[in-house]
Design a protein around this motif. Structure first.
Motif, mmCIF file in Angstrom:
data_model
loop_
_atom_site.group_PDB
_atom_site.id
_atom_site.type_symbol
_atom_site.label_atom_id
_atom_site.label_comp_id
_atom_site.label_asym_id
_atom_site.label_seq_id
_atom_site.Cartn_x
_atom_site.Cartn_y
_atom_site.Cartn_z
ATOM 1 N N VAL A 168 0.860 -1.185 0.000
ATOM 2 C CA VAL A 168 0.000 0.000 0.000
ATOM 3 C C VAL A 168 0.895 1.233 0.000
ATOM 4 O O VAL A 168 1.897 1.280 0.709
ATOM 5 C CB VAL A 168 -0.974 -0.023 1.207
ATOM 6 C CG1 VAL A 168 -0.240 -0.149 2.531
ATOM 7 C CG2 VAL A 168 -1.861 1.214 1.215
ATOM 8 N N VAL A 185 -3.466 0.287 -3.371
ATOM 9 C CA VAL A 185 -3.043 -1.059 -2.978
ATOM 10 C C VAL A 185 -2.619 -1.816 -4.228
ATOM 11 O O VAL A 185 -3.320 -1.822 -5.244
ATOM 12 C CB VAL A 185 -4.190 -1.804 -2.262
ATOM 13 C CG1 VAL A 185 -3.786 -3.247 -1.973
ATOM 14 C CG2 VAL A 185 -4.546 -1.085 -0.970
ATOM 15 N N TRP A 195 -8.178 -4.633 5.352
ATOM 16 C CA TRP A 195 -8.387 -5.151 3.991
ATOM 17 C C TRP A 195 -9.499 -6.176 4.037
ATOM 18 O O TRP A 195 -9.446 -7.145 4.797
ATOM 19 C CB TRP A 195 -7.079 -5.783 3.495
ATOM 20 C CG TRP A 195 -7.147 -6.332 2.104
ATOM 21 C CD1 TRP A 195 -7.095 -7.636 1.741
ATOM 22 C CD2 TRP A 195 -7.243 -5.583 0.892
ATOM 23 N NE1 TRP A 195 -7.145 -7.765 0.381
ATOM 24 C CE2 TRP A 195 -7.246 -6.519 -0.180
ATOM 25 C CE3 TRP A 195 -7.333 -4.224 0.596
ATOM 26 C CZ2 TRP A 195 -7.325 -6.124 -1.505
ATOM 27 C CZ3 TRP A 195 -7.421 -3.838 -0.730
ATOM 28 C CH2 TRP A 195 -7.417 -4.776 -1.758
#
Lengths: 502, 542
Positions: free
Chosen positions: A355, A365, A447
């Motif tokens: 990232v 990302v 995430w």
């Protein structure tokens, strides 16, 4: 008359019994944190349910919300290899710690029995603490606090409530740490508009070493009840500090000060010896950053500057011997990534993602193939700190600027649990190279398999936030603020806020 | 509604829909800009581009009966003072990291120049243009000038699935030879391909198309008589401390360029032009040619050795000027060289820097070409309507921080653009380059975080004697010395804010033997006045 007295006595006997009935402690088991396991979310809920069920007894009632509770229990479940450890902490609704217990086991099969034992320990401690009906510590405060946080939950951490309603009380501020409406610990005004912040060693009195850097100065503080300036050192006017990092060395904490001198990195390494800052090495031609890559152990990383590129080649793990730097284990970065703008995290399947904060300040990302997978819609990062490099290209004729500006950016931190933290500054005047931010916040993301999902964020600071640092071991967020910018003759001023993260 | 109209309507709606979809691409608006205000106290400089030529009885504005005797020279020049300002605004419309439109605009004025002018109606006299507030004006009472200039308009994009970026449009170009061949804005296309540590640039620039000047019966088809410039550059970052590069530039001018003009005492006599393609009312003077081809090859390097940063290049020019038709020479051939070495190191509270530049010269003069072999370095110049103007130049050399000795576009970045060595070849045309040795040394000191100063000294010599050298009024012969002079300068800057700096610059050139007795006053030779400049500057950049 006697009948009347007996009747009244009969009426009062149940009333007198009520306190005994009320002595049953109402406990709410809040989120359990889980570290080092793949299916964290599922496990958190499971542990919460298991612990709540096992705490329930004739003396303790596990209630469904913090609003009904006398005490709130939080905990952490950590797995390291096969061994696991589970701890639980009970606090009053006002935030005062009542007790803390733990248990450990050698395999996952022992988990459920261990939860039972942990519940027994916790129940015993709660029983002791609430033997008199209220915990020995600050009954009055607790009773006052029952309403206040619930009526006005001024947590410094704002959750994405539309997606995941945050249980009330999850981020209750410890009452004794609260100052004004900002919550947590707040330093007094510190002389000098610091750009950078790094944590040093923990002190035996529970405090910590704090290092702050201005453009040309490194300051060493000890933070406990207050911030005490212990030592400072000044650099040359031709040297500018652009990064400040600490790492455990062979003889204690080493402070890596990345300096730019005459267009080139000329970094120095310092150490605290007694109450003094002692220089260990200088003129090291690398950018340095010490951080936890993908939430792993904190290591020192280095990247070089190229002849015409600001950041050259890969980022490497670095070790130092005197002025010599040895590089190993290169980390390849995607487009726009450099040592200061990237980090990595792993998903539940162990896949690694990178990232970065893009030049336009979007969070991007990348997959392991360094192809873009996701890009934020909002901007993050933002820093007023920059260094300059002589511009020999075509632009100089147009801009008249002999030196081009290379802005630093907010660091991305990743926790052991895979959470991604990033700072964000907003400003009323951010135009080209003219930057003047006025408020900042720290955001936490997780995430979810396809995008970074906001878990929480701090309240906006009232000032520009040049740096932050998340102390994962203590679950505390250190936020540096510029309360007054440096001027023609003044150094400006800063303040440091420490907020507990739950 | 007819079928065609329906199709048009659908197409228009589709186009509007596409426009409406644009915001979904996270459009970024990026602004940068600069503003510079300068106050000058100077004896030679003007708020225009030009050559400081102390060896000539010149045409400086002070040379009038009001301020000086009719025989005035560059002796006892009046100190001029004036204010000028320049703003540049850059706007980039960024659709993504891989696609953006870059634009740059300029507004510059001198205080008290012109204001509120307007262009004449059809049939107005040409002289009306000279009183109209237009480009580089608007600083007089009530301002209101139409003075916005467009510097850049180009598209910058990455070709999908390739490592190649393309910038196409009117943009800035600069060679890898520190600008001594070209450093200009022009319409063209440049591709940049990065493969590992190697970067390859390929470019094409169209400098001029004579069809836009040739009118009436002389009109030309588009794209047939052009100045075209090709760019091939490769650069390898061998290590973090070493970059090496190679470059090739093709300068191909298919126009019948007039390398004419005049330079002080070395006035070039016009020869008979053979071409009928010029758009100017008057026939251009000077040496008229058929075509010019210059191949420039360069090797450059940039290395860090210990604390020392070294950079430099070597370059060769080979080419041909066809149809030069002077003294029986039909084609002239070019073989020229240039090299540079610069070093800098962080020393004490600042940076010590030193640099040397050499460009080769020749003894030819445009009006009387002696040889078909030209050896003078050619830096590009403006040549609209196929007339090589000498100024404004389109080459530069910024190393050394000079203010008056050579054309340094870091210090001379407003309308005032004067230098003794105005072109890197130290001549006014490709055929009369004197060449140059320029050595500079300087120190940039950071005194406090807000205050800095730099001091510099520069020494310049003409590499070759030719007709541009002034004549000693006493001996009636050119001086033996090729030493042009020594510049001493200082700049002190105070950073009021990160983006706003107040600066004071001062430079003084002690002229060398090259100019000895160059001015004749009453038949006696006198040394010209030494050039000086002092500037108070406010510069804001964001």
């Amino acid at each position: 008359m006697k009948k009347l007295i007996i009747l009244l006595a009969a009426l009062f006997i149940p009333l007198m019994a009520l306190p005994a009935f009320a002595a049953q402690v109402r406990v709410f088991v809040a989120d359990m944190n889980a570290i080092g396991i793949p299916n964290k979310d599922e496990m958190k809920t499971t542990l919460q349910t298991l612990l709540a069920a096992r705490l329930n007894s004739d003396r303790i009632v596990a209630v469904g919300s913090a609003g009904e509770a006398d005490a709130i229990v939080t905990g952490t479940y950590v797995v390291l290899g096969k061994v696991f450890s589970m701890d639980a902490m009970a606090r009053t609704i006002g935030g005062k710690t009542v007790t803390r217990v733990y248990i450990q086991g050698d395999s996952g099969e022992e988990l459920i029995p261990a939860v039972g034992k942990l519940a027994e320990k916790l129940a015993a401690e709660l029983d002791k603490a609430y033997a008199g009906g209220q915990p020995a510590t600050g009954a009055a405060a607790a009773s006052l606090a029952v309403q206040a946080p619930l009526a006005a939950p001024k947590s410094d951490f704002i959750k994405n409530e539309q997606i995941r309603p945050a249980p009330v009380g999850e981020f209750i501020k410890p009452k004794e740490m609260e100052q004004a409406n900002t919550g947590g610990w707040l330093s007094k005004r510190l002389t000098g508009a610091a750009n950078l912040l790094a944590e040093g060693a923990r002190l035996t009195d529970g405090g910590r070493e704090i290092f702050l850097a201005e453009d040309h100065r490194l300051s060493y503080y000890r933070q406990a009840g207050d911030m005490k300036l212990v030592a400072e050192t000044e650099f040359r006017n031709s040297e500018k500090v652009i990064s400040l990092d600490t790492i455990d060395g062979s003889k204690g904490i080493e402070i890596y000060v990345t300096l730019i001198r005459g267009d080139e990195p000329a970094s120095q390494v310092w150490q605290v010896q007694g109450d003094k800052l002692v220089k260990l090495a200088e003129d090291i031609p690398y950018f340095f950053r010490a951080f936890s890559l993908a939430g792993g152990p904190k290591k020192l990383y280095a990247q070089a500057m190229g002849r015409d590129s600001d950041f050259y080649g890969d980022v490497f793990e670095a070790t130092r011997s005197g002025n010599e730097i040895t590089l190993k284990n290169p980390v390849k970065l995607p487009q726009f990534g450099d040592i200061y703008t990237f980090n990595q995290f792993r998903d539940q399947d162990g896949k690694t993602f990178t990232v970065i904060i893009s030049p336009d300040n979007y969070l991007v990302v990348y997959g392991s193939d360094r192809k873009e997978m996701w890009r934020s819609n909002d901007k993050f990062g933002g820093s007023e700190l920059f260094f300059q490099k002589e511009d020999t290209g075509a632009d100089v004729r147009l801009t008249g600027e002999k030196y081009r500006w290379i802005f630093m950016n907010m660091r991305i931190q990743v926790t052991a649990g895979g959470l991604v933290l990033v700072g964000k500054n907003d400003g009323f005047w951010v135009l080209g190279n003219a930057r003047s931010y006025k408020k900042g916040a720290v955001y936490c993301f997780a995430w979810n398999g396809s995008s970074l999902e906001e878990k929480w964020r701090t309240r906006d600071t009232q000032n520009y936030m040049p740096a932050y640092d998340y102390d994962e071991a203590r679950n505390e967020l250190l936020i540096l603020q510029t309360v007054q910018r440096s001027g023609i003759s003044a150094r400006g001023a800063s303040s440091l806020a420490i907020k507990k993260v739950e | 509604m007819s079928f065609k109209k329906r199709i048009l309507a659908v197409a228009a709606a589709g186009a509007l829909g596409a426009l409406a979809a644009v915001p979904a691409m996270a459009f970024e608006n990026e602004f940068h800009g600069t503003y510079t205000l300068k106050y000058y106290l100077t004896n030679y400089e003007q708020p225009t581009p030009g050559l400081i030529n102390p060896g000539s009885i010149n045409t400086l504005p002070g040379n009038s009966s009001k301020y000086a005797p009719a025989y005035d020279s560059t002796q006892n020049l009046r100190t001029q003072n004036y204010f000028e300002q320049r703003a540049r605004i850059f706007y980039t419309a960024k659709a993504s990291d891989d696609l953006k439109l870059v634009t740059g605009f300029e507004i510059d004025s001198d205080w008290g120049d012109k204001a509120q002018g307007s262009l004449p109606d059809a049939g107005g006299s040409a002289s009306q243009f000279s009183t109209a507030a237009f480009r580089n004006s608007g600083g007089a009472l009530e301002a209101d000038a139409v003075n916005l200039e467009t510097k850049w308009v180009y598209l910058d994009f990455k070709i999908p699935s390739t490592p190649t970026r393309v910038s196409a449009g009117i943009q800035a170009f600069k060679d890898s030879l520190k600008g001594i061949f070209f450093d200009f804005d022009a319409g063209g296309v440049m591709t940049t391909t990065k493969m590992g540590n190697t970067t390859v640039n390929l470019g094409y620039i169209r400098g001029y198309d004579q069809s836009f000047f040739a009118v009436g019966s002389n009109s030309l088809p588009k794209g047939n008589e052009n100045l075209d410039i090709g760019v091939v550059e490769a650069k390898v970052a061998v290590t973090k401390d070493i970059n090496v590069g190679a470059s090739y530039y093709l300068y191909s001018d298919g126009r019948p360029v007039s390398y004419g003009g005049s330079l002080g005492s070395a006035t070039v006599a016009p020869t008979t032009g053979s071409s009928s393609t010029y758009g100017t009312a008057a026939s251009p003077g000077g040496v008229i040619t058929d075509a010019t081809v210059i191949n420039t090859f360069g090797l450059n390097a940039d290395a860090k050795v210990g604390l020392l940063n070294l950079s430099g290049f070597v370059a060769y020019q080979g080419g041909e000027i066809k149809g030069i038709n002077t003294n029986g020479i039909h084609n002239a051939y070019l073989n020229a060289f240039a090299y540079n070495l610069a070093a800098k190191a962080a020393v004490g509270p600042g940076t010590l820097r030193s640099a040397m530049l050499f460009t080769s010269g020749n003894d030819n003069k445009a009006s009387n070409l002696k040889s078909a072999h030209l050896t003078g370095w050619v830096g590009t110049n403006q040549s609209p309507d196929a007339v090589w103007t000498g100024t404004p130049g389109t080459n530069s050399y910024n190393e050394g921080n000079m203010m008056l000795l050579n054309r340094n576009l870091v210090n001379n970045n407003t309308n005032t653009d004067y230098a003794i060595v105005y072109n890197s070849g130290n001549g006014t045309t490709p055929v009369n380059s004197q060449g140059l040795y320029l050595y500079t040394i300087g120190y940039d000191a950071t005194i406090t975080p807000k205050l800095y100063t730099n001091v510099n000294a520069g020494f310049a010599w003409a590499a070759h004697t030719n007709s541009l050298k002034p004549i000693d009024a006493n001996t009636k012969a050119a001086n033996a010395s090729n030493f042009l002079g020594t510049e001493l300068n200082i700049e002190t800057g105070y950073k009021m804010y990160d983006n706003l700096t107040a600066r004071v610059q001062a430079a003084y050139v002690i002229l060398g033997g090259y100019y000895a007795n160059a001015i004749s006053v009453g038949g006696q030779g006198h040394d010209p006045e030494n050039p000086y400049t002092a500037r108070i500057i406010l510069s804001y950049a964001f």
